[in-house]
Write a protein that holds these residues in place. Structure first.
Motif, PDB file in Angstrom:
ATOM      1  N   PHE A  49      42.224 -63.462  47.226  1.00  0.00           N
ATOM      2  CA  PHE A  49      43.305 -62.922  48.048  1.00  0.00           C
ATOM      3  C   PHE A  49      44.376 -62.203  47.230  1.00  0.00           C
ATOM      4  O   PHE A  49      45.337 -61.683  47.786  1.00  0.00           O
ATOM      5  CB  PHE A  49      43.948 -64.029  48.880  1.00  0.00           C
ATOM      6  N   PHE A  50      44.228 -62.185  45.910  1.00  0.00           N
ATOM      7  CA  PHE A  50      45.208 -61.543  45.035  1.00  0.00           C
ATOM      8  C   PHE A  50      44.524 -60.470  44.197  1.00  0.00           C
ATOM      9  O   PHE A  50      43.356 -60.606  43.838  1.00  0.00           O
ATOM     10  CB  PHE A  50      45.853 -62.576  44.106  1.00  0.00           C
ATOM     11  N   PRO A  51      45.252 -59.410  43.856  1.00  0.00           N
ATOM     12  CA  PRO A  51      44.647 -58.367  43.018  1.00  0.00           C
ATOM     13  C   PRO A  51      44.401 -58.908  41.594  1.00  0.00           C
ATOM     14  O   PRO A  51      45.129 -59.783  41.126  1.00  0.00           O
ATOM     15  CB  PRO A  51      45.695 -57.253  43.014  1.00  0.00           C
ATOM     16  N   PRO A  52      43.400 -58.379  40.901  1.00  0.00           N
ATOM     17  CA  PRO A  52      43.155 -58.822  39.528  1.00  0.00           C
ATOM     18  C   PRO A  52      44.348 -58.474  38.638  1.00  0.00           C
ATOM     19  O   PRO A  52      44.827 -57.339  38.643  1.00  0.00           O
ATOM     20  CB  PRO A  52      41.920 -58.052  39.097  1.00  0.00           C
ATOM     21  N   ALA A  53      44.837 -59.442  37.912  1.00  0.00           N
ATOM     22  CA  ALA A  53      46.006 -59.211  37.058  1.00  0.00           C
ATOM     23  C   ALA A  53      45.909 -59.977  35.749  1.00  0.00           C
ATOM     24  O   ALA A  53      46.909 -60.177  35.084  1.00  0.00           O
ATOM     25  CB  ALA A  53      47.274 -59.624  37.811  1.00  0.00           C
ATOM     26  N   THR A  84      38.830 -64.388  31.641  1.00  0.00           N
ATOM     27  CA  THR A  84      39.917 -64.762  32.539  1.00  0.00           C
ATOM     28  C   THR A  84      40.293 -66.225  32.319  1.00  0.00           C
ATOM     29  O   THR A  84      39.527 -66.997  31.742  1.00  0.00           O
ATOM     30  CB  THR A  84      39.505 -64.575  34.009  1.00  0.00           C
ATOM     31  N   CYS A  85      41.450 -66.608  32.776  1.00  0.00           N
ATOM     32  CA  CYS A  85      41.920 -67.989  32.567  1.00  0.00           C
ATOM     33  C   CYS A  85      40.992 -69.019  33.207  1.00  0.00           C
ATOM     34  O   CYS A  85      40.747 -70.077  32.635  1.00  0.00           O
ATOM     35  CB  CYS A  85      43.340 -68.149  33.093  1.00  0.00           C
ATOM     36  N   SER A  86      40.444 -68.705  34.374  1.00  0.00           N
ATOM     37  CA  SER A  86      39.550 -69.668  35.013  1.00  0.00           C
ATOM     38  C   SER A  86      38.237 -69.788  34.237  1.00  0.00           C
ATOM     39  O   SER A  86      37.718 -70.894  34.062  1.00  0.00           O
ATOM     40  CB  SER A  86      39.293 -69.305  36.472  1.00  0.00           C
ATOM     41  N   LEU A 122      40.809 -79.383  29.094  1.00  0.00           N
ATOM     42  CA  LEU A 122      41.892 -79.205  30.061  1.00  0.00           C
ATOM     43  C   LEU A 122      43.187 -78.808  29.363  1.00  0.00           C
ATOM     44  O   LEU A 122      43.900 -77.916  29.818  1.00  0.00           O
ATOM     45  CB  LEU A 122      42.096 -80.488  30.868  1.00  0.00           C
ATOM     46  N   LEU A 123      43.481 -79.440  28.238  1.00  0.00           N
ATOM     47  CA  LEU A 123      44.698 -79.087  27.491  1.00  0.00           C
ATOM     48  C   LEU A 123      44.638 -77.650  26.985  1.00  0.00           C
ATOM     49  O   LEU A 123      45.632 -76.921  27.068  1.00  0.00           O
ATOM     50  CB  LEU A 123      44.912 -80.058  26.330  1.00  0.00           C
ATOM     51  N   LEU A 124      43.492 -77.234  26.460  1.00  0.00           N
ATOM     52  CA  LEU A 124      43.342 -75.848  26.006  1.00  0.00           C
ATOM     53  C   LEU A 124      43.512 -74.871  27.174  1.00  0.00           C
ATOM     54  O   LEU A 124      44.178 -73.835  27.030  1.00  0.00           O
ATOM     55  CB  LEU A 124      41.979 -75.649  25.351  1.00  0.00           C
ATOM     56  N   GLY A 125      42.927 -75.195  28.314  1.00  0.00           N
ATOM     57  CA  GLY A 125      43.044 -74.327  29.485  1.00  0.00           C
ATOM     58  C   GLY A 125      44.472 -74.227  29.988  1.00  0.00           C
ATOM     59  O   GLY A 125      44.947 -73.142  30.327  1.00  0.00           O
ATOM     60  N   LEU A 126      45.168 -75.339  30.024  1.00  0.00           N
ATOM     61  CA  LEU A 126      46.569 -75.323  30.473  1.00  0.00           C
ATOM     62  C   LEU A 126      47.452 -74.562  29.492  1.00  0.00           C
ATOM     63  O   LEU A 126      48.377 -73.853  29.899  1.00  0.00           O
ATOM     64  CB  LEU A 126      47.076 -76.750  30.661  1.00  0.00           C
ATOM     65  N   CYS A 138      50.112 -67.005  29.917  1.00  0.00           N
ATOM     66  CA  CYS A 138      49.826 -65.886  30.812  1.00  0.00           C
ATOM     67  C   CYS A 138      51.100 -65.478  31.555  1.00  0.00           C
ATOM     68  O   CYS A 138      51.345 -65.875  32.689  1.00  0.00           O
ATOM     69  CB  CYS A 138      48.716 -66.278  31.794  1.00  0.00           C
ATOM     70  N   HIS A 139      51.908 -64.710  30.876  1.00  0.00           N
ATOM     71  CA  HIS A 139      53.129 -64.157  31.454  1.00  0.00           C
ATOM     72  C   HIS A 139      53.401 -62.825  30.764  1.00  0.00           C
ATOM     73  O   HIS A 139      52.741 -62.509  29.763  1.00  0.00           O
ATOM     74  CB  HIS A 139      54.314 -65.129  31.323  1.00  0.00           C
ATOM     75  N   PRO A 140      54.312 -62.013  31.248  1.00  0.00           N
ATOM     76  CA  PRO A 140      54.495 -60.663  30.696  1.00  0.00           C
ATOM     77  C   PRO A 140      54.771 -60.614  29.192  1.00  0.00           C
ATOM     78  O   PRO A 140      54.448 -59.628  28.551  1.00  0.00           O
ATOM     79  CB  PRO A 140      55.685 -60.113  31.485  1.00  0.00           C
ATOM     80  N   TRP A 141      55.342 -61.640  28.607  1.00  0.00           N
ATOM     81  CA  TRP A 141      55.665 -61.623  27.187  1.00  0.00           C
ATOM     82  C   TRP A 141      54.726 -62.506  26.373  1.00  0.00           C
ATOM     83  O   TRP A 141      54.949 -62.746  25.206  1.00  0.00           O
ATOM     84  CB  TRP A 141      57.105 -62.077  26.974  1.00  0.00           C
ATOM     85  N   GLY A 142      53.650 -62.982  26.984  1.00  0.00           N
ATOM     86  CA  GLY A 142      52.784 -63.959  26.343  1.00  0.00           C
ATOM     87  C   GLY A 142      51.593 -63.408  25.588  1.00  0.00           C
ATOM     88  O   GLY A 142      50.836 -64.157  25.019  1.00  0.00           O
ATOM     89  N   GLY A 143      51.375 -62.143  25.575  1.00  0.00           N
ATOM     90  CA  GLY A 143      50.241 -61.577  24.878  1.00  0.00           C
ATOM     91  C   GLY A 143      49.169 -61.092  25.824  1.00  0.00           C
ATOM     92  O   GLY A 143      49.296 -61.196  27.044  1.00  0.00           O
TER      93      GLY A 143
END
Length: 68
Positions: free
Chosen positions: A12-16, A22-24, A40-44, A50-55
């Motif tokens: 339901f969301f555009p690919p971003a 991908t994270c999943s 789980l810790l690595l995934g979290l 995953c944010h605009p300043w995170g790489g």
């Protein structure tokens, strides 16, 4: 939980995604390689970056070492 997101929420969301894989996909692979707790810790941690300043770019799951 990851499959619920991948098939029930994500369409339901555009690919971003800023990273490949991908994270999943990263979360699934991390759990397969490192087991449920460390994976789980690595995934979290990845989701936290995953944010605009995170790489961005290619960020594969680290290989399992003897210390894991």
């Amino acid at each position: 939980m990851v499959d619920i997101y991948r098939y029930g929420i994500s369409p339901f969301f555009p690919p971003a995604c800023r990273f490949t894989p991908t994270c999943s996909n990263y979360m699934v692979k991390a759990i397969q390689v490192h087991g449920p707790f460390r994976g789980l810790l690595l995934g979290l941690r990845r989701i936290g970056r995953c944010h605009p300043w995170g790489g961005h770019g290619h960020d594969p799951v680290p290989p399992k070492s003897d210390l894991d």
